[in-house]
Design a protein around this motif. Structure first.
Motif, PDB file in Angstrom:
ATOM      1  N   GLN A  45       1.307   5.346  -1.035  1.00  0.00           N
ATOM      2  CA  GLN A  45       0.431   6.514  -1.064  1.00  0.00           C
ATOM      3  C   GLN A  45       1.030   7.622  -1.905  1.00  0.00           C
ATOM      4  O   GLN A  45       2.223   7.894  -1.838  1.00  0.00           O
ATOM      5  N   ARG A  66       0.865  -1.189   0.000  1.00  0.00           N
ATOM      6  CA  ARG A  66       0.000   0.000   0.000  1.00  0.00           C
ATOM      7  C   ARG A  66       0.893   1.227   0.000  1.00  0.00           C
ATOM      8  O   ARG A  66       1.484   1.585   1.017  1.00  0.00           O
ATOM      9  N   HIS A 103      -3.631   1.523  -1.892  1.00  0.00           N
ATOM     10  CA  HIS A 103      -4.096   2.650  -1.097  1.00  0.00           C
ATOM     11  C   HIS A 103      -5.497   3.043  -1.549  1.00  0.00           C
ATOM     12  O   HIS A 103      -5.768   3.181  -2.731  1.00  0.00           O
TER      13      HIS A 103
END
Length: 322
Positions: free
Chosen positions: A134, A132, A262
């Motif tokens: 960002q 994940r 994300h």
């Protein structure tokens, strides 16, 4: 504009590049300051290339003004001039963000040898590179209030974030700050404002703010998940941007959400995002990682009461506080 007044002082963060090869010195400074700043850790060409890839996505979705230059060296110091009335959260924003998440280079860069060596030196082996990742876009007039990543990431408290700018962050473009504390107070209470914004509660006199000014492509700031961080208001006319990569020991627990894209499921899964990539090894995680549930309270103000008291091997946590 966000205020960081807490009866403390603001000091410029110390460059940790000279101790990048000394694991003990890195851990000691991280424990003392909650952050590490590295000038020119990455070859500037890689984040500059990422900027160009992101700019192409933003332009395709009409998120940039026509006059925005294609080169990171053209006049604006690497900023991107946004089109008017473009803000996070709209249906058009979600489609644009999905395409940003599909840029393979963004995920590849999380595996840059310089980053992996650094994180391994601090965290040890085996390393878990969260998939994940960002993309933080700082519009003119936008700021990020004080917060702790641990509240939103959870799993082990000993998660490190690499904050990697792909544009310049000059003094007026949003300055990254980290609260310097002798010991972190565990998980901070949250305040929810009438506007819907949320910020961690920082009492007067709790510490001084480290300031990381004039960041640009190639620079990297490493922050502990329990450190309190914020970004000043972007008062420039340009869009500023950074990617955030997170790392931990694979021997420690992780939430499943940290292994998904994300903003999943608002953003599709990897089978959609990674379609057409040259290599999917950027999404690999070690076998037998221990997954734990993500804890979500009924009210955000009570999140600090729901989360267990953090125990860290990298930073000191104050006794007797939640």
């Amino acid at each position: 504009m966000m205020s960081l007044q807490n009866d403390g002082v603001t000091v410029v963060a110390e460059d940790s590049t000279p101790i990048a090869g000394d694991p003990a010195a890195l851990r000691r400074r991280l424990r003392e300051q909650g952050m590490l700043l590295f000038r020119g850790l990455l070859p500037e060409a890689r984040p500059a290339e990422l900027r160009a890839r992101f700019a192409a996505v933003l332009r395709r979705h009409d998120w940039l003004a026509d006059a925005t230059p294609d080169s990171a060296t053209d006049g604006d110091g690497g900023g991107l001039r946004p089109a008017a009335n473009r803000r996070d959260g709209s249906p058009r924003w979600w489609r644009m963000y999905e395409d940003l998440q599909s840029v393979e280079l963004m995920h590849e860069l999380a595996h840059a040898p310089q980053l992996v060596r650094l994180m391994t030196a601090i965290l040890g082996k085996p390393l878990l590179n969260h998939t994940r990742r960002q993309v933080s876009l700082m519009h003119p007039g936008f700021w990020i209030p004080p917060h702790q990543e641990h509240t939103y990431v959870q799993g082990t408290p000993d998660v490190l974030t690499a904050w990697v700018p792909f544009t310049a962050f000059p003094a007026d473009g949003g300055t990254l700050r980290v609260l310097r504390e002798r010991a972190v107070p565990g998980v901070r209470p949250l305040t929810v404002h009438d506007s819907g914004g949320v910020e961690a509660v920082v009492e007067p006199g709790e510490g001084d703010w480290w300031r990381a000014p004039d960041l640009g492509p190639g620079d990297v700031v490493v922050m502990h998940a329990l450190a309190t961080r914020a970004v000043d208001e972007n008062v420039s006319p340009f869009l500023r941007g950074a990617v955030e990569y997170r790392y931990q020991s694979s021997r420690e627990p992780v939430c499943l959400a940290s292994l998904r894209p994300h903003h999943y499921p608002r953003v599709p899964g990897w089978e959609v995002l990674a379609a057409g990539w040259n290599d999917r090894r950027w999404l690999r995680v070690p076998l037998r990682v221990r997954q734990v549930d993500f804890l979500l309270p009924e009210r955000q103000e009570s999140w600090h009461e729901l989360l267990p008291r953090p125990v860290s091997r990298l930073v000191d946590v104050e006794p007797g506080r939640t």
